[in-house]
Every structure is written in C-alpha cells, then in structure tokens.
Design a protein around this motif. Structure first.
Motif, PDB file in Angstrom:
ATOM      1  N   ASP A  41      38.937  24.099  60.490  1.00 47.76           N
ATOM      2  CA  ASP A  41      39.239  22.995  59.586  1.00 47.76           C
ATOM      3  C   ASP A  41      38.047  22.056  59.438  1.00 47.76           C
ATOM      4  O   ASP A  41      37.938  21.341  58.439  1.00 47.76           O
ATOM      5  CB  ASP A  41      40.439  22.200  60.099  1.00 47.76           C
ATOM      6  CG  ASP A  41      41.736  22.968  59.961  1.00 47.76           C
ATOM      7  OD1 ASP A  41      41.738  23.964  59.195  1.00 47.76           O
ATOM      8  OD2 ASP A  41      42.729  22.606  60.604  1.00 47.76           O
ATOM      9  N   GLU A  42      37.149  22.045  60.409  1.00 46.98           N
ATOM     10  CA  GLU A  42      36.001  21.142  60.372  1.00 46.98           C
ATOM     11  C   GLU A  42      34.706  21.821  59.939  1.00 46.98           C
ATOM     12  O   GLU A  42      33.767  21.156  59.511  1.00 46.98           O
ATOM     13  CB  GLU A  42      35.761  20.508  61.762  1.00 46.98           C
ATOM     14  CG  GLU A  42      36.832  19.545  62.227  1.00 46.98           C
ATOM     15  CD  GLU A  42      38.040  20.263  62.809  1.00 46.98           C
ATOM     16  OE1 GLU A  42      37.865  21.433  63.242  1.00 46.98           O
ATOM     17  OE2 GLU A  42      39.137  19.679  62.815  1.00 46.98           O
ATOM     18  N   LEU A  43      34.632  23.149  60.075  1.00 48.96           N
ATOM     19  CA  LEU A  43      33.362  23.843  59.913  1.00 48.96           C
ATOM     20  C   LEU A  43      33.460  24.950  58.865  1.00 48.96           C
ATOM     21  O   LEU A  43      34.404  25.743  58.876  1.00 48.96           O
ATOM     22  CB  LEU A  43      32.926  24.438  61.255  1.00 48.96           C
ATOM     23  CG  LEU A  43      31.542  25.095  61.322  1.00 48.96           C
ATOM     24  CD1 LEU A  43      30.449  24.052  61.108  1.00 48.96           C
ATOM     25  CD2 LEU A  43      31.361  25.784  62.666  1.00 48.96           C
ATOM     26  N   SER A  44      32.479  24.984  57.955  1.00 50.88           N
ATOM     27  CA  SER A  44      32.391  26.066  56.973  1.00 50.88           C
ATOM     28  C   SER A  44      30.932  26.484  56.824  1.00 50.88           C
ATOM     29  O   SER A  44      30.002  25.740  57.166  1.00 50.88           O
ATOM     30  CB  SER A  44      32.963  25.639  55.612  1.00 50.88           C
ATOM     31  OG  SER A  44      32.193  24.603  55.044  1.00 50.88           O
ATOM     32  N   TRP A  45      30.751  27.676  56.271  1.00 48.17           N
ATOM     33  CA  TRP A  45      29.413  28.265  56.163  1.00 48.17           C
ATOM     34  C   TRP A  45      29.241  28.827  54.758  1.00 48.17           C
ATOM     35  O   TRP A  45      30.023  29.677  54.315  1.00 48.17           O
ATOM     36  CB  TRP A  45      29.252  29.356  57.222  1.00 48.17           C
ATOM     37  CG  TRP A  45      27.873  29.947  57.321  1.00 48.17           C
ATOM     38  CD1 TRP A  45      26.703  29.385  56.915  1.00 48.17           C
ATOM     39  CD2 TRP A  45      27.537  31.231  57.873  1.00 48.17           C
ATOM     40  NE1 TRP A  45      25.653  30.218  57.185  1.00 48.17           N
ATOM     41  CE2 TRP A  45      26.127  31.366  57.762  1.00 48.17           C
ATOM     42  CE3 TRP A  45      28.274  32.269  58.447  1.00 48.17           C
ATOM     43  CZ2 TRP A  45      25.456  32.503  58.202  1.00 48.17           C
ATOM     44  CZ3 TRP A  45      27.608  33.398  58.883  1.00 48.17           C
ATOM     45  CH2 TRP A  45      26.219  33.505  58.770  1.00 48.17           C
ATOM     46  N   SER A  46      28.223  28.341  54.039  1.00 46.87           N
ATOM     47  CA  SER A  46      27.938  28.794  52.681  1.00 46.87           C
ATOM     48  C   SER A  46      26.663  29.629  52.679  1.00 46.87           C
ATOM     49  O   SER A  46      25.675  29.265  53.331  1.00 46.87           O
ATOM     50  CB  SER A  46      27.767  27.602  51.734  1.00 46.87           C
ATOM     51  OG  SER A  46      28.940  26.822  51.678  1.00 46.87           O
ATOM     52  N   ASN A  47      26.690  30.724  51.939  1.00 47.79           N
ATOM     53  CA  ASN A  47      25.522  31.589  51.809  1.00 47.79           C
ATOM     54  C   ASN A  47      25.420  32.056  50.369  1.00 47.79           C
ATOM     55  O   ASN A  47      26.400  32.037  49.618  1.00 47.79           O
ATOM     56  CB  ASN A  47      25.624  32.807  52.730  1.00 47.79           C
ATOM     57  CG  ASN A  47      25.572  32.440  54.192  1.00 47.79           C
ATOM     58  OD1 ASN A  47      24.503  32.236  54.755  1.00 47.79           O
ATOM     59  ND2 ASN A  47      26.748  32.344  54.821  1.00 47.79           N
ATOM     60  N   GLY A  48      24.218  32.497  49.986  1.00 46.88           N
ATOM     61  CA  GLY A  48      24.084  32.982  48.628  1.00 46.88           C
ATOM     62  C   GLY A  48      22.705  33.532  48.332  1.00 46.88           C
ATOM     63  O   GLY A  48      21.787  33.500  49.161  1.00 46.88           O
TER      64      GLY A  48
END
Length: 855
Positions: free
Chosen positions: A502-509
């Motif tokens: 709920d506190e942590l996310s990871w974006s890549n691209g």
C-alpha cells in the motif's frame, strides 16, 4: 361560549383529520413498500401460484411494489434484477427462488465532500485475496465474489469504509459509494488548491489544471491553457505570447509540450497570441517545473502535459461558442457502453471579420513598432498594409474499452496557420510580400491495461509532423526568399507500474523516439540554395520507486533515466539522468519538498532574421549534431516550504538551474553574436513566493519571483553577462470574486525590463570598413528596457437558457490602463547606411467578449 364550543369542535376535527391522513399515508407506504416474503404470499394468492425458498435467504428484504407491472413473469423478472435472486419455473404453478452464492458487482467511489471521483482507491473483498484499484473515473467492478462478504474501501486521506455486498445488490446499476475525508487523523493538507478553482498544487510539486472546473483569471474569459499556466509563479512570457513561454529563465523550445502523450512542435495561433489547443476538450493539464518523473524525457526547462477526457461518456455532452477572434464547437458522444467519440473544432473569423480585438492583435504582430535614426529623428515613411490571415484547429479521440481491464484510445490533432501580408512603402514606392503556412498533424494510440489488481501497463505510439513554409518577396519582387522547416517524429513508449504494498510501488518503462528535421533555404539574389537533413534516434529505459508512508508524513519518488542518443553518421552518446522528488511533514500545516533532476534535449529552435515581422513563428527547429550544436543538458535542484491553514496558503521555493550546450543562434541575440553560433551555458538562481487567501466567494494572491540569469560563453568578451531572459523581479497581484452567477477578476503584473545591447555612442557606432557597414556594439546586454506594467480585468456571467442548456457571457480587457510597454529593442543599418532603432511594443488596451453554450 358558543365560539369556545365551536373552536373545541374545530380542533377535534383537525386532530381527527390529521390522524386520518397519517393512517392513509401509512397504508399507502404499506402498499408500496412491503416485506418481500409478505409480497410473495400476496402473489401466491393473486396468481394461484406457489414459491419455494429458504427463509434466511429472503429475511430482511423489502420491495417497492412495481405498480406498472401486471404479468407474473414481469414481476418475477423484476425481483430477480432487484435482489440478484435466481428464479426457476418448475411447472405451470410452482417456482423456486434461490440466492446466487457468488455475484458480479460494480460501483463508483466518490469524495462526499467535493463530489469528485476517487482515483486509485483500494477495493478489497474481506476474507478473500480479491482486490482492485478504482480507475480514472473512480469506478470498479468485481466478478464472481461471495455474496455474503463485505467490501473494504481505502484511500489515503479518507475514512476507511465497509460496505456489505448484499447492500450494493439492492441498488440498481453501479451504486455510488461516498468516502468521508479524514482531516483529524492526518492533520495536514496533501494538495493545495489556490488562485482560482481548478488549479491544484499536487504532493509531487506539480501543478494540475482542471479545465472543466476552471474559475476565472484576470484578462481571461476562456480557459486558454498556455495563457493560464502563466499565472503560476516562475512561468511567464517575455513577449506576451503562448509560443514563447519562459519557465525559470529558459527559452520556449526547452519546454516539453505534450498532447495526449504526443510531443507538439507547434503550440500557438495568431503568432503565439492564442493557444492552439481547445480547452473545452482538454480535461487535465499537468505542469512540472522540477522533480519530473523519469517517464518524461526531453525539455530541459519544464513539462506541460495536456490530456483529453479518458472515459467513455455516459451521455451526450457538447457545446460551442465564439469570441471576437474565433468560434468553436466540441462534443462527447457515447456510441455504446464500450465505444465513445470526442471531437473539437475551432476556426478564426479574421479573414472575413475585423473586430477591435483582431485590430489590436494585428498591431501587436505587424504594425506597433517605432523606428528612429541614430540622431533620434523618427522615420515617417507612409506604409499601406494589407493582410489575409486565418487559423483553425481540429482534434478528435476515439475511446474503446475491450473490457474493464484493457482500453484503447486513438487521438488526432491538426493545427494550421495561414498568412499573406503585403506592405507598401509609399515614400519609396516599394512593396514587400510575405507568405506563411504552418501545419501540425499528429496521430497517436494508447493501450491501457490492468493485468492484475497490482500490475498495469500503458503503451503509447504516435506519429507527428510539423511543417513551416515561409516566402518573403522584397523590393517589388526583385529578391525572393523561400524557407522550409519540417519535423517528423515517430515514438513508442511502454510504461508499467507494479504496486508492491500500500505504501510502495515501482514504475519502469522504455521509450524510443526517432526525430527527423529538414531545413531548406533558397534565395534568388544572390543565388543560394541550402538543404540540411538530420535524424536522431533515442532509446531510453527508465525506472522509478514511489513511496508513501503511513499518514503521508513522507512521500518520495526516486529514479533514473538512461538516454542512448545516436545521430546517424555523426555521434553516439549515453546520458544518465537521475531524478528525485521528496515531500515530508515538518509540523502541522507545514510541509517541505526537495526536488532535483538531470535532463537533456536534442531539438532546439534557431532564431534567425529575428527583425523580420514573422517573429516567433519564424523560428526553425534543428537537431543537435555534437559540433555546432551539442546535446543540451540541464541540472536543477530546489527546496520549498508550503504552509496552509484555514484557506490561507504561503509557499516559497528556492532553486538553482544550470543548462549547458546552448548556442547564441538559439537564444534570440540581436547583436554580432546572432549568427556566430558560439556555444556556452546559462545558470539561474531564483526564489518564488506565493501568498494566497481564499474565502467562500473570493481569492486574492500575491506572487513574487526573483531570478538572476547569466550566460557564460568562453569565446565572448566578457565571458559572463546577463541572459536575454534575465528578468530580475516579477510581481503579480490579483483577485477574483464570485457573486451568485457572476465571476469577476482583476490583476496587476509588474516586472523589470529585459536586457538588450546598444551600439557604441557617436560616429564610432558604425564600422565603415565593412560592406555593407556593420554596427559596433557595446558589451552584451549592457542596458535594460523600461519596467513592464500591465493591468487586466475580466467578468463571466453564467445562466440557463433552458432546462438542459447552460450558457455564459464573458468580457475581458487586457492592459486597461493602455500602458505602452516596450517588449524589444534592437538596431539595424538601413539602405542609407544609418543606424535605425526599432522598438516593439505590447498590446494596447484590448477588449474581448465571448458567448458560450453547453449541454
């Protein structure tokens, strides 16, 4: 006594009638709202049938009697749809009723304070591993979930809500679920709503503009996107245009302008005085001045991202209107529940209608200049001018939902300017003709996918083509100049986001961009032909970690972008660009932010023949070649503190920015260095302050910006001197007031004058050793224009034309004090070998009116 006796009887009669009314009303309620089991028994008697069911399945359920239904089949179908109960007919008389143990449900999560959709809320089925995130419309849908379970709905800043699935099933369609904001627990504000309605500073320091909720700003009666962003601290246009927006001392070509993810190489109409993007189709605008997310490359100054509506409309919406320059229409059309269409179109009336606003714009673009000679005498040549000018823009979008998790969006935009300008010098019996055609055509597609409740992707592909054709015919067609600037760009971007907790996310691209630019020039006297072509390809993987602590005490985004840049047969370069964006709580009502970024860009605009009347629209895009023009790179860091309590906001931010790899040919020099192509850098130190007080029907603000912006060129003497955009002090004071359906706004804008370069005094100002003679200039940017001051006002009145048609009428006045502000001053040698001084001035008093309808 008789009167008393009469009054007693009258009172008893009234009491009796009151109880009779209550009894009748209660009987009516009993007939229309009844226990479901009791209603089934009535049906058994009326239609001579029998129902078989489990009592606990129907306990507590009540039904509003369908008075318009008579056939038993219709009534049973109504019961099935209302209570999600499955009915089976065993024979001509017997029916079974049973609850489905697993059902499909949907809903819309709203903020019950502002009645806004809550995007990104977590909807979890308790006791299972089923969970989902609400989409951009606050909607969610769940399939095959236990009927007897409950939903837990959570979002930061709101009270967690629990809803029984059975309760949702008793409501038709997708019911609305309202979340209450939880101010006491958080004791702080996460976003700051300031200036006017629809403008919000987000927790990542970006600014978002919601055009549908836009209020009013001084001088604006329509939410012109690129005019509106200039109300923000640190963003101004030194020449009053939207085609030359300066963010923290940068030039316009250093801004990355995106429309539905497509990079735009043209942004203005009417020589930059009007934004080329229809605000009534644009849903949201996001502006980043620093701390840019890693998925954005290019543009060392800022990012201005425009997005049209992204959800299929539930009903037809549209509107249109006109002002003293142009007219437009727009519409959102639901073709089906999975397919929708948006479009907007605008065209100027300038080629067949001359209005006071048009005349002022024409004066600003062509005529409002003053030419004096070195001895301060005014050139009094008589000129006859004639212009034929029009512009239009069209944009459209197709929205198709494959299903709830996969959505396709197709967008297209066409922008056009067309001008023929003829100027005759009566004294010299000489006619000059100039033609300009400017087009931008862009198409793009997006595939938005939610693969699981935690993992999502967005694929964006686009093609964009910009073309500028300019032709100047001088001295009665003796000399002709043709110029062409063409930009073609293909791009692909794949972005993914994975929610770890709920506190942590990871974006890549990954992003791939191929940009090709052609510059062609042809002159008949002397005979000269040039055509320069170039292509640059950029491969850019990127990654970013996003963290929100419990209670939002700390919010952070840290990532990096790697750019592999290759100019065919010229150079290859790898640039690593770290980005950081931190926001944290210092005390109640006080938050701090720390932002930093490395950025680069490979496209710039050359500003040649700046004295030509075509001005900003004459700028030509070119590519970096790592020789005469290197890749432009920037480094920026800033620290800010924000305070808000009881609708009183104070924000202050200090920043430092350094940009390397700039050329004098891209900076608008009007001295010997205009064509020299010297390579250097500039650095900006600045402070931005905003104080805003809002009430129920008013908003007042004061903004101040201090910039010290200096060039450094090793091959110029002196090596360091003020930037052409070095505006030391900028002050804005404005206020808005709303009374019922009337909105009023007034504002004052002040800034110190921009630097310019003067010739050497006296006869030494002209160097006769050259043919033709040249001007001997003093040190670069050794003088400044007078201070700039402008006062604007506007008013909008909203009213209803009919039950479903809304309308508004607006009036604005730019520069209502009619102050003559000098925007630019430069020098040139005329045909008599004399130094001429040319001054360009701002808009004079400029009124505009508008009328719009929407439905």
């Amino acid at each position: 006594m008789l009167g008393t006796h009469y009054n007693k009887h009258l009172g008893l009669a009234l009491v009796f009638l009151f109880f009779m009314f209550c009894n009748i009303n209660a009987q009516e309620k009993q007939r229309t709202s009844i226990d479901l089991v009791s209603y089934l028994k009535l049906l058994e008697t009326r239609y001579d049938i029998k129902f078989s069911y489990i009592d606990k399945d129907l306990d507590g359920l009540t039904i509003v009697v369908p008075e318009n239904l008579n056939a038993i089949e219709e009534i049973i179908q109504y019961i099935e749809g209302t209570f999600r109960i499955e009915a089976e007919k065993l024979n001509g008389r017997y029916y079974t009723l049973s609850k489905n143990s697993r059902v499909n449900i949907c809903g819309i999560v709203l903020d019950n304070f502002a009645d806004n959709t809550v995007t990104g809320a977590t909807v979890e089925v308790l006791g299972t591993d089923v969970a989902k995130i609400t989409d951009n419309n606050g909607s969610f849908s769940l399939e095959n979930v236990p009927r007897n379970a409950s939903l837990q709905i959570r979002y930061l800043g709101y009270v967690t809500k629990y809803v029984k699935i059975e309760t949702l099933l008793q409501q038709r369609g997708c019911p609305k679920i309202l979340l209450a904001q939880y101010y006491e627990q958080l004791d702080e504000v996460f976003v700051y709503k300031y200036l006017t309605s629809g403008i919000i500073k987000e927790k990542d320091a970006s600014i978002t503009l919601n055009t549908a909720k836009f209020g009013i700003l001084p001088g604006l009666i329509e939410p012109d996107i690129l005019q509106t962003v200039q109300a923000l601290p640190g963003i101004k246009s030194i020449d009053e245009t939207v085609s030359d927006i300066n963010v923290r001392g940068g030039t316009n070509d250093q801004n990355l302008i995106l429309w539905n993810g497509i990079k735009m190489y043209q942004s203005g109409h009417f020589f930059g005085l009007i934004s080329a993007f229809n605000p009534y189709q644009t849903d949201k605008v996001t502006v980043y001045k620093n701390g840019t997310p890693t998925n954005f490359g290019d543009g060392v100054s800022s990012v201005i991202q425009m997005e049209t509506g992204n959800s299929i409309p539930e009903s037809f919406k549209g509107g249109g209107g006109f002002n003293l320059i142009s007219g437009d229409v727009y519409a959102e059309i639901p073709v089906s529940n999975k397919l929708g269409v948006q479009f907007s179109a605008r065209r100027s009336a300038t080629d067949f209608l001359s209005t006071p606003t048009y005349k002022q714009f024409i004066n600003r673009a062509f005529q409002d200049s003053e030419i004096t000679l070195q001895n301060n005498s005014t050139v009094n040549d008589e000129f006859i001018r004639d212009e034929d000018f029009f512009f239009y823009d069209f944009s459209g979008k197709i929205l198709y939902d494959l299903n709830d998790d996969h959505k396709i969006r197709l967008s297209a935009i066409h922008i056009k300017n067309n001008l023929k300008f003829e100027e005759t010098n009566v004294s010299a019996d000489q006619t000059n003709i100039s033609l300009l055609k400017q087009d931008n055509i862009s198409v793009g597609g997006q595939l938005q996918s939610n693969w699981t409740n935690r993992f999502s992707t967005n694929l964006n592909i686009y093609y964009s083509k910009y073309n500028l054709d300019a032709q100047n015919v001088f001295a009665n067609q003796v000399q002709q100049l043709f110029q062409n600037n063409q930009v073609t760009e293909n791009a692909l971007k794949l972005n993914s986001n994975y929610v770890l907790t709920d506190e942590l996310s990871w974006s890549n691209g990954y992003q791939y961009i191929e940009t090709g630019i052609i510059n062609a020039t042809k002159i008949n006297q002397p005979n000269f032909i040039s055509e320069i072509k170039g292509v640059i390809r950029t491969h850019a993987p990127y990654s970013q970690v996003n963290y929100n602590s419990s209670g939002n005490k700390f919010i952070g985004k840290i990532g990096a972008r790697v750019n592999l840049i290759e100019n065919l047969n010229t150079f290859q370069k790898v640039l690593i660009e770290p980005r950081i964006n931190l926001n944290f709580k210092l005390a109640n009502y006080i938050r701090a932010e720390v932002l930093g970024e490395f950025k680069s860009q490979t496209t710039n605009q050359v500003i040649d023949l700046e004295q030509n009347f075509l001005g900003i629209e004459k700028r030509r895009w070119i590519l970096s070649n790592d020789k005469s023009l290197p890749v432009t790179k920037s480094k920026q860091g800033s620290v800010g503190i924000n305070y808000e309590k009881n609708n009183f906001y104070v924000g202050v931010e200090g920043f430092y920015k350094k940009v390397d790899g700039i050329s004098t040919s891209t900076q608008g020099f009007q001295n010997p260095y205009q064509f020299s192509g010297e390579i250097g850098s500039y650095d900006v130190k600045g402070i931005e302050l905003l104080i805003n007080k809002k009430g129920d029907n008013y908003s007042t603000w004061l903004s101040y910006a201090y910039n010290k912006n200096d060039y450094t060129f090793d091959s110029i003497v002196p090596q360091s001197f003020p930037n052409n955009l070095d505006i030391r002090h900028t002050v804005t004071f404005a206020s808005t007031y709303t009374y019922k359906d009337l909105k009023l706004s007034i504002g004052l804008n002040y800034r110190t004058g921009k630097p310019f370069t003067e010739p050497v005094d006296g006869d030494e100002g002209l160097d006769d050793d050259f043919v033709p003679p040249r001007i001997n200039f003093q040190s670069p940017n050794n003088s400044r224009l007078p201070d700039y001051f402008r006062a604007d006002a506007s008013a909008i009145y909203n009213f209803q034309l009919s039950r479903n048609i809304r309308a508004n009428a607006g009036l604005s006045i730019l520069n209502f004090t009619d102050r003559k502000n000098t925007l630019n001053k430069y020098y040139r040698v005329n045909e008599n070998d004399e130094i001429e001084t040319i001054e360009n001035f701002s808009l004079g008093i400029t009124p505009n009116v508008s009328f719009r309808v929407s439905f």
